[in-house]
Design a protein around this motif. Structure first.
Motif, short mmCIF file in Angstrom:
data_model
loop_
_atom_site.label_atom_id
_atom_site.label_comp_id
_atom_site.label_asym_id
_atom_site.label_seq_id
_atom_site.Cartn_x
_atom_site.Cartn_y
_atom_site.Cartn_z
N VAL A 133 0.87 -1.18 0.00
CA VAL A 133 0.00 0.00 0.00
C VAL A 133 0.90 1.23 0.00
CG1 VAL A 133 -1.84 1.27 1.20
CG2 VAL A 133 -1.67 -1.22 1.46
N ILE A 134 0.69 2.10 -0.94
CA ILE A 134 1.43 3.37 -0.94
C ILE A 134 0.52 4.45 -0.36
CG2 ILE A 134 2.46 5.17 -2.38
CD1 ILE A 134 3.45 3.03 -4.26
N LEU A 135 0.99 5.11 0.68
CA LEU A 135 0.27 6.26 1.24
C LEU A 135 0.94 7.51 0.69
CD1 LEU A 135 0.09 5.44 5.07
CD2 LEU A 135 -1.11 4.38 3.17
N SER A 136 0.18 8.34 0.06
CA SER A 136 0.79 9.55 -0.48
C SER A 136 -0.25 10.64 -0.65
CB SER A 136 1.50 9.23 -1.80
OG SER A 136 2.30 10.32 -2.19
N ARG A 137 0.11 11.66 -1.39
CA ARG A 137 -0.77 12.79 -1.63
C ARG A 137 -0.31 13.47 -2.92
NH1 ARG A 137 0.42 17.84 1.99
NH2 ARG A 137 -0.83 18.69 0.30
N ILE A 138 -1.16 14.30 -3.46
CA ILE A 138 -0.71 15.11 -4.59
C ILE A 138 -0.10 16.38 -3.99
CG2 ILE A 138 -2.83 16.48 -4.97
CD1 ILE A 138 -2.33 15.49 -8.03
N GLY A 139 0.85 16.97 -4.70
CA GLY A 139 1.50 18.18 -4.17
C GLY A 139 0.51 19.33 -4.06
N GLY A 140 0.67 20.11 -3.02
CA GLY A 140 -0.18 21.29 -2.83
C GLY A 140 0.72 22.38 -2.30
N ARG A 141 0.25 23.02 -1.20
CA ARG A 141 1.12 24.01 -0.56
C ARG A 141 2.40 23.33 -0.08
NH1 ARG A 141 -2.25 27.10 3.83
NH2 ARG A 141 -3.35 25.15 3.61
N THR A 142 2.24 22.07 0.37
CA THR A 142 3.42 21.26 0.70
C THR A 142 3.81 20.50 -0.56
OG1 THR A 142 2.55 20.97 2.93
CG2 THR A 142 4.30 19.45 2.24
N GLN A 143 5.02 20.74 -1.01
CA GLN A 143 5.50 20.08 -2.22
C GLN A 143 5.79 18.61 -1.97
OE1 GLN A 143 6.14 21.64 -5.47
NE2 GLN A 143 4.64 22.94 -4.42
N VAL A 144 5.61 17.80 -3.01
CA VAL A 144 5.99 16.38 -2.93
C VAL A 144 7.33 16.24 -3.65
CG1 VAL A 144 5.36 14.09 -3.77
CG2 VAL A 144 3.60 15.57 -2.81
N PRO A 145 8.31 15.54 -3.06
CA PRO A 145 9.60 15.38 -3.76
C PRO A 145 9.39 14.78 -5.15
CG PRO A 145 9.73 14.51 -1.52
CD PRO A 145 8.29 14.86 -1.77
N PRO A 146 10.13 15.27 -6.17
CA PRO A 146 9.90 14.84 -7.56
C PRO A 146 9.90 13.32 -7.74
CG PRO A 146 11.59 16.55 -7.47
CD PRO A 146 11.20 16.27 -6.05
N ASP A 147 10.71 12.61 -6.99
CA ASP A 147 10.75 11.15 -7.14
C ASP A 147 9.48 10.49 -6.63
OD1 ASP A 147 13.10 10.98 -8.41
OD2 ASP A 147 14.31 10.51 -6.64
N GLU A 148 8.66 11.24 -5.91
CA GLU A 148 7.42 10.67 -5.36
C GLU A 148 6.19 11.18 -6.09
OE1 GLU A 148 7.43 11.31 -1.12
OE2 GLU A 148 9.54 10.74 -1.02
N ASP A 149 6.40 11.73 -7.26
CA ASP A 149 5.25 12.22 -8.03
C ASP A 149 4.30 11.04 -8.28
OD1 ASP A 149 4.46 14.70 -9.83
OD2 ASP A 149 3.88 12.85 -10.85
N LEU A 150 3.00 11.35 -8.27
CA LEU A 150 1.98 10.29 -8.42
C LEU A 150 2.19 9.42 -9.66
CD1 LEU A 150 -1.64 11.47 -7.60
CD2 LEU A 150 -0.28 9.64 -6.58
N GLU A 151 2.63 10.07 -10.75
CA GLU A 151 2.88 9.32 -11.99
C GLU A 151 3.88 8.20 -11.75
OE1 GLU A 151 2.74 13.09 -14.68
OE2 GLU A 151 4.20 11.63 -15.45
N LYS A 152 4.91 8.52 -10.94
CA LYS A 152 5.94 7.51 -10.67
C LYS A 152 5.40 6.44 -9.73
CE LYS A 152 9.98 10.24 -11.57
NZ LYS A 152 11.13 10.93 -11.07
N LEU A 153 4.69 6.88 -8.71
CA LEU A 153 4.14 5.90 -7.75
C LEU A 153 3.15 4.97 -8.45
CD1 LEU A 153 3.50 8.17 -4.62
CD2 LEU A 153 5.55 6.86 -5.20
N ALA A 154 2.41 5.52 -9.39
CA ALA A 154 1.38 4.73 -10.08
C ALA A 154 1.99 3.56 -10.86
CB ALA A 154 0.58 5.63 -11.02
N SER A 155 3.25 3.69 -11.23
CA SER A 155 3.87 2.64 -12.05
C SER A 155 3.92 1.30 -11.30
CB SER A 155 5.28 3.06 -12.49
OG SER A 155 6.13 3.07 -11.36
N HIS A 156 3.78 1.32 -9.97
CA HIS A 156 3.78 0.06 -9.21
C HIS A 156 2.44 -0.66 -9.30
CE1 HIS A 156 7.69 0.83 -7.46
NE2 HIS A 156 7.32 2.09 -7.30
#
Ligand code: SAH
Length: 254
Positions: A133-156
């Motif tokens: 299970v990946i717990l994450s979020r889309i970037g907002g006021r708090t940025q998400v590190p580029p390696d954790e972008d949803l597109e990349k996480l989705a590849s799993h």
């Protein structure tokens, strides 16, 4: 004097731990973070308790309350929604308390993820379907590190649980659709465990429209994955007849 960081659970007051509730009632100061805490939790506190909504205070102002409680030698309960280990904002508070030498303890709570899975009567990990299970979020006021972008996480293509992202559901599904097939189940749970809880079921293609129709922009989790669609998993090894282990040796009478 001590600060108790307490996971207040997802909403239903009965989903706060016994330990958390006991500590809460023994504190003279209670700080809580706005709308995600069920007001019923606060209604049973003794009259004299000093209750502060921290949603309008900056960190410095919150630290001033911790200092005031220390000077008065009073314990503080700091309530945060769900469990404290994810998106809890307690790390910055603990760092500030370290600097001024105030002791604290952390009491876990029931996350909205657990409450959502319970309300759906779903297991997020199924043998042969997804064990992650990946717990994450889309970037907002708090940025998400580029390696954790949803597109990349989705590849799993494993089970995904997205916090703080419902207001950007269109962007979420656009990113997910690069890897997940369009018919992949997506479920939105709004206010899990509250009386006005809502469940919206769809897939990568349909969910954004459904969420829009319902007008949901806050307090919802987005859950994604084949686990929500499948009876097609195999039984776990744990309860298999052929498998014995330390706690279930063959020939042991129960
Ligand atoms: N620490 C919390 C999460 C806090 S971040 C936890 O463990 O649940 C706030 C986000 O959590 C919200 O934007 C929403 O995505 C989610 N959330 C919190 N309570 C929720 C609930 N009762 N139902 C659905 N989502 C919830």
């Amino acid at each position: 004097m001590k600060v108790y960081f307490i996971g207040a659970g997802p909403g239903d007051v009965e989903l706060m731990t016994v330990k958390g509730n006991r500590r809460l009632h023994a504190c003279s100061y209670v700080m809580y973070a706005g709308s995600l805490i069920n007001p019923e939790i606060l209604s049973s506190l003794p009259e004299a308790t000093r209750i502060c909504d921290t949603s309008k205070l900056n960190l410095e102002e919150q630290v001033a309350i911790y200092k005031e409680a220390r000077d008065a030698d009073r314990n503080v309960a700091r309530l945060q929604s769900g469990d404290l280990s994810v998106y809890g904002t307690i790390a910055e508070q603990m760092r500030a308390l370290n600097k001024i030498g105030i002791q604290y303890e952390v009491i876990p709570g029931v996350s909205s993820m657990a409450a959502s899975a319970a309300t759906l009567k779903s297991e997020l990990t199924l043998p042969g379907i997804s064990q992650t299970v990946i717990l994450s979020r889309i970037g907002g006021r708090t940025q998400v590190p580029p390696d954790e972008d949803l597109e990349k996480l989705a590849s799993h293509k494993c089970t995904l649980c997205l916090f703080l992202s419902i207001h950007k559901i269109k962007e979420v599904v656009k990113k997910l659709s690069i890897h997940y097939p369009p018919e992949t189940p997506v479920i939105v749970v709004y206010k899990a465990s509250w009386e006005d809880e809502k469940i919206i079921k769809g897939n990568i293609e349909t969910i954004a429209g459904k969420v829009d129709e319902e007008g949901i922009r806050l307090t919802a989790l987005i859950l994604v994955g084949e686990v929500f669609n499948s009876e097609d998993f195999y039984d776990s090894r744990l309860y298999s007849k052929e498998y014995s282990h330390l706690f279930r040796k063959k020939n042991v009478r129960i």
